[in-house]
Motif scaffolding. Structure first.
Motif, PDB file in Angstrom:
ATOM      1  N   ARG A  20      11.901  -9.454  -7.502  1.00  0.00           N
ATOM      2  CA  ARG A  20      11.038 -10.175  -8.446  1.00  0.00           C
ATOM      3  C   ARG A  20       9.831  -9.334  -8.856  1.00  0.00           C
ATOM      4  O   ARG A  20       9.467  -9.257 -10.027  1.00  0.00           O
ATOM      5  CB  ARG A  20      10.565 -11.490  -7.814  1.00  0.00           C
ATOM      6  CG  ARG A  20      11.651 -12.534  -7.644  1.00  0.00           C
ATOM      7  CD  ARG A  20      11.115 -13.719  -6.862  1.00  0.00           C
ATOM      8  NE  ARG A  20      12.074 -14.815  -6.802  1.00  0.00           N
ATOM      9  CZ  ARG A  20      11.923 -15.889  -6.029  1.00  0.00           C
ATOM     10  NH1 ARG A  20      10.853 -16.002  -5.247  1.00  0.00           N
ATOM     11  NH2 ARG A  20      12.831 -16.844  -6.039  1.00  0.00           N
ATOM     12  N   ARG A  21       9.208  -8.698  -7.866  1.00  0.00           N
ATOM     13  CA  ARG A  21       7.997  -7.929  -8.151  1.00  0.00           C
ATOM     14  C   ARG A  21       8.307  -6.696  -8.988  1.00  0.00           C
ATOM     15  O   ARG A  21       7.535  -6.341  -9.903  1.00  0.00           O
ATOM     16  CB  ARG A  21       7.323  -7.545  -6.839  1.00  0.00           C
ATOM     17  CG  ARG A  21       5.946  -6.936  -6.982  1.00  0.00           C
ATOM     18  CD  ARG A  21       4.964  -7.899  -7.682  1.00  0.00           C
ATOM     19  NE  ARG A  21       3.616  -7.643  -7.266  1.00  0.00           N
ATOM     20  CZ  ARG A  21       2.961  -8.373  -6.370  1.00  0.00           C
ATOM     21  NH1 ARG A  21       3.533  -9.438  -5.831  1.00  0.00           N
ATOM     22  NH2 ARG A  21       1.731  -8.076  -6.031  1.00  0.00           N
TER      23      ARG A  21
ATOM     24  N   GLY B 152       9.089 -13.044   1.732  1.00  0.00           N
ATOM     25  CA  GLY B 152       8.971 -12.758   0.303  1.00  0.00           C
ATOM     26  C   GLY B 152       7.754 -11.918  -0.014  1.00  0.00           C
ATOM     27  O   GLY B 152       7.805 -11.010  -0.846  1.00  0.00           O
ATOM     28  N   ALA B 153       6.632 -12.214   0.674  1.00  0.00           N
ATOM     29  CA  ALA B 153       5.405 -11.441   0.458  1.00  0.00           C
ATOM     30  C   ALA B 153       5.586  -9.996   0.916  1.00  0.00           C
ATOM     31  O   ALA B 153       5.062  -9.063   0.289  1.00  0.00           O
ATOM     32  CB  ALA B 153       4.243 -12.094   1.196  1.00  0.00           C
TER      33      ALA B 153
ATOM     34  N   ASP C  71       8.834  -7.866 -12.548  1.00  0.00           N
ATOM     35  CA  ASP C  71       7.577  -8.352 -13.106  1.00  0.00           C
ATOM     36  C   ASP C  71       6.679  -7.183 -13.496  1.00  0.00           C
ATOM     37  O   ASP C  71       6.097  -7.158 -14.590  1.00  0.00           O
ATOM     38  CB  ASP C  71       6.875  -9.256 -12.101  1.00  0.00           C
ATOM     39  CG  ASP C  71       5.537  -9.769 -12.628  1.00  0.00           C
ATOM     40  OD1 ASP C  71       5.548 -10.587 -13.559  1.00  0.00           O
ATOM     41  OD2 ASP C  71       4.489  -9.350 -12.098  1.00  0.00           O
ATOM     42  N   ARG C  72       6.575  -6.200 -12.630  1.00  0.00           N
ATOM     43  CA  ARG C  72       5.681  -5.075 -12.902  1.00  0.00           C
ATOM     44  C   ARG C  72       6.232  -4.157 -13.979  1.00  0.00           C
ATOM     45  O   ARG C  72       5.488  -3.652 -14.809  1.00  0.00           O
ATOM     46  CB  ARG C  72       5.418  -4.287 -11.619  1.00  0.00           C
ATOM     47  CG  ARG C  72       4.521  -5.017 -10.635  1.00  0.00           C
ATOM     48  CD  ARG C  72       3.987  -4.080  -9.568  1.00  0.00           C
ATOM     49  NE  ARG C  72       3.227  -2.981 -10.142  1.00  0.00           N
ATOM     50  CZ  ARG C  72       2.664  -2.014  -9.424  1.00  0.00           C
ATOM     51  NH1 ARG C  72       2.768  -2.033  -8.102  1.00  0.00           N
ATOM     52  NH2 ARG C  72       1.996  -1.046 -10.003  1.00  0.00           N
TER      53      ARG C  72
ATOM     54  N   ALA D 153       7.697  -3.629  -2.990  1.00  0.00           N
ATOM     55  CA  ALA D 153       7.827  -3.232  -4.394  1.00  0.00           C
ATOM     56  C   ALA D 153       6.578  -2.510  -4.872  1.00  0.00           C
ATOM     57  O   ALA D 153       6.663  -1.501  -5.587  1.00  0.00           O
ATOM     58  CB  ALA D 153       8.092  -4.463  -5.258  1.00  0.00           C
ATOM     59  N   ASP D 154       5.403  -3.021  -4.498  1.00  0.00           N
ATOM     60  CA  ASP D 154       4.155  -2.394  -4.937  1.00  0.00           C
ATOM     61  C   ASP D 154       4.046  -0.960  -4.433  1.00  0.00           C
ATOM     62  O   ASP D 154       3.438  -0.103  -5.086  1.00  0.00           O
ATOM     63  CB  ASP D 154       2.953  -3.214  -4.457  1.00  0.00           C
ATOM     64  CG  ASP D 154       2.812  -4.538  -5.192  1.00  0.00           C
ATOM     65  OD1 ASP D 154       3.370  -4.660  -6.302  1.00  0.00           O
ATOM     66  OD2 ASP D 154       2.160  -5.451  -4.651  1.00  0.00           O
TER      67      ASP D 154
ATOM     68  N   GLN E 223      11.109 -12.247 -15.922  1.00  0.00           N
ATOM     69  CA  GLN E 223      11.190 -12.617 -14.519  1.00  0.00           C
ATOM     70  C   GLN E 223      12.622 -12.406 -14.036  1.00  0.00           C
ATOM     71  O   GLN E 223      13.566 -12.436 -14.837  1.00  0.00           O
ATOM     72  CB  GLN E 223      10.775 -14.077 -14.327  1.00  0.00           C
ATOM     73  CG  GLN E 223       9.327 -14.355 -14.718  1.00  0.00           C
ATOM     74  CD  GLN E 223       8.973 -15.826 -14.643  1.00  0.00           C
ATOM     75  OE1 GLN E 223       9.843 -16.672 -14.484  1.00  0.00           O
ATOM     76  NE2 GLN E 223       7.689 -16.120 -14.763  1.00  0.00           N
TER      77      GLN E 223
ATOM     78  N   GLY F  61      11.941 -10.904  -2.829  1.00  0.00           N
ATOM     79  CA  GLY F  61      10.542 -10.670  -3.191  1.00  0.00           C
ATOM     80  C   GLY F  61      10.353  -9.319  -3.838  1.00  0.00           C
ATOM     81  O   GLY F  61       9.603  -9.185  -4.820  1.00  0.00           O
ATOM     82  N   MET F  62      11.022  -8.311  -3.299  1.00  0.00           N
ATOM     83  CA  MET F  62      10.923  -6.973  -3.878  1.00  0.00           C
ATOM     84  C   MET F  62      11.484  -6.950  -5.293  1.00  0.00           C
ATOM     85  O   MET F  62      10.876  -6.398  -6.219  1.00  0.00           O
ATOM     86  CB  MET F  62      11.666  -5.964  -2.998  1.00  0.00           C
ATOM     87  CG  MET F  62      11.614  -4.527  -3.515  1.00  0.00           C
ATOM     88  SD  MET F  62      12.972  -4.094  -4.616  1.00  0.00           S
ATOM     89  CE  MET F  62      14.265  -3.777  -3.428  1.00  0.00           C
TER      90      MET F  62
ATOM     91  N   GLU G 220       7.355  -8.224  -1.818  1.00  0.00           N
ATOM     92  CA  GLU G 220       6.465  -7.901  -2.930  1.00  0.00           C
ATOM     93  C   GLU G 220       5.614  -6.676  -2.612  1.00  0.00           C
ATOM     94  O   GLU G 220       5.403  -5.801  -3.462  1.00  0.00           O
ATOM     95  CB  GLU G 220       5.583  -9.107  -3.244  1.00  0.00           C
ATOM     96  CG  GLU G 220       6.351 -10.294  -3.806  1.00  0.00           C
ATOM     97  CD  GLU G 220       5.483 -11.520  -3.985  1.00  0.00           C
ATOM     98  OE1 GLU G 220       4.272 -11.441  -3.663  1.00  0.00           O
ATOM     99  OE2 GLU G 220       6.002 -12.561  -4.439  1.00  0.00           O
TER     100      GLU G 220
END
Length: 249
Positions: free
Chosen positions: A211-212, A127-128, A215-216, A134-135, A223, A208-209, A131
């Motif tokens: 969700r991020r 999941g990390a 969120d962003r 995604a960032d 969410q 994870g991607m 994320e």
């Protein structure tokens, strides 16, 4: 067949740039580029002309266009006898999306296999990774979301942005479409499928991607969660507001 020396050719092309150039080729250029890619070694004008069934002059004209596009390079062939040296042509970029996509899927699958053996909690780590993925993308694929001030999102109606989010996921190979109620996004294809199966850790990276990204792009107002395979051929991205209530984003 070995190559004696390099003559003409492009600098290194980013894959995305190369694929955009491939998309602009004529049918004859695409055919010739594919044949050069299949050859795996420099091919002379005479050889490629015979292979595709055209005159040498026509083949040379098509090759000149491919050279100008940066998708092939020309190399001096080994000298095997008297006379002027000949030149060979070789593909210098992907001939289609299948190669880069296969490499990407292989890398992600290998990452999932490594996580199982190397970390105490592979699900959390997957999941990390999603994320972090995604960032890397938000601000490139969705640049306006990275530059608008937070105040601009005070009264955000994410429904106005769902089509953009769906396009974003479609560009990644997920075949996304906005649901009729505009409360979810349906994913009807998956680039990670192998023999009809997706590694669960790869799904966790995708979760994870997802969700991020939401969120962003909503500045924390909305969410999202990914529900893999709600049907045999469909995944679903569902949205809730920051308080956990269903929302029409």
């Amino acid at each position: 067949m070995s190559v004696q020396s390099h003559e003409d050719g492009p600098s290194v092309l980013p894959v995305a740039d190369a694929l955009r150039r491939v998309a602009r080729l004529s049918p004859a250029q695409r055919t010739m580029l594919t044949r050069l890619g299949e050859a795996g070694e420099p091919v002379t004008v005479a050889t490629i002309a015979t292979d595709v069934g055209v005159r040498a002059s026509t083949a040379r004209e098509t090759l000149d266009g491919l050279l100008a596009s940066g998708l092939i390079r020309r190399e001096r062939m080994p000298i095997t006898g008297p006379g002027r040296p000949s030149f060979g042509y070789v593909a210098a970029a992907p001939t289609g999306i299948e190669g880069p996509m296969g490499m990407f899927v292989g890398l992600v699958t290998a990452t999932a296999d490594t996580l199982r053996d190397a970390v105490p909690d592979p699900v959390e780590t997957a999941g990390a990774i999603g994320e972090a993925w995604a960032d890397q993308m938000v601000g490139g694929a969705l640049p306006d979301h990275a530059t608008h001030p937070d105040q601009a999102y005070a009264d955000l109606d994410l429904g106005e942005h769902l089509d953009k989010i769906a396009y974003f996921f479609t560009a990644l190979g997920f075949g996304a479409s906005v649901g009729d109620t505009r409360q979810d996004i349906c994913l009807r294809s998956c680039p990670f499928l192998r023999d009809g199966v997706v590694d669960p850790l790869v799904c966790q990276m995708h979760r994870g991607m997802t969700r991020r990204v939401i969120d962003r792009t909503s500045r924390g107002r909305v969410q999202a969660d990914l529900r893999p395979w709600v049907t045999p051929d469909t995944c679903l991205v569902e949205f809730t507001d920051a308080d956990g209530e269903s929302t029409t984003p």
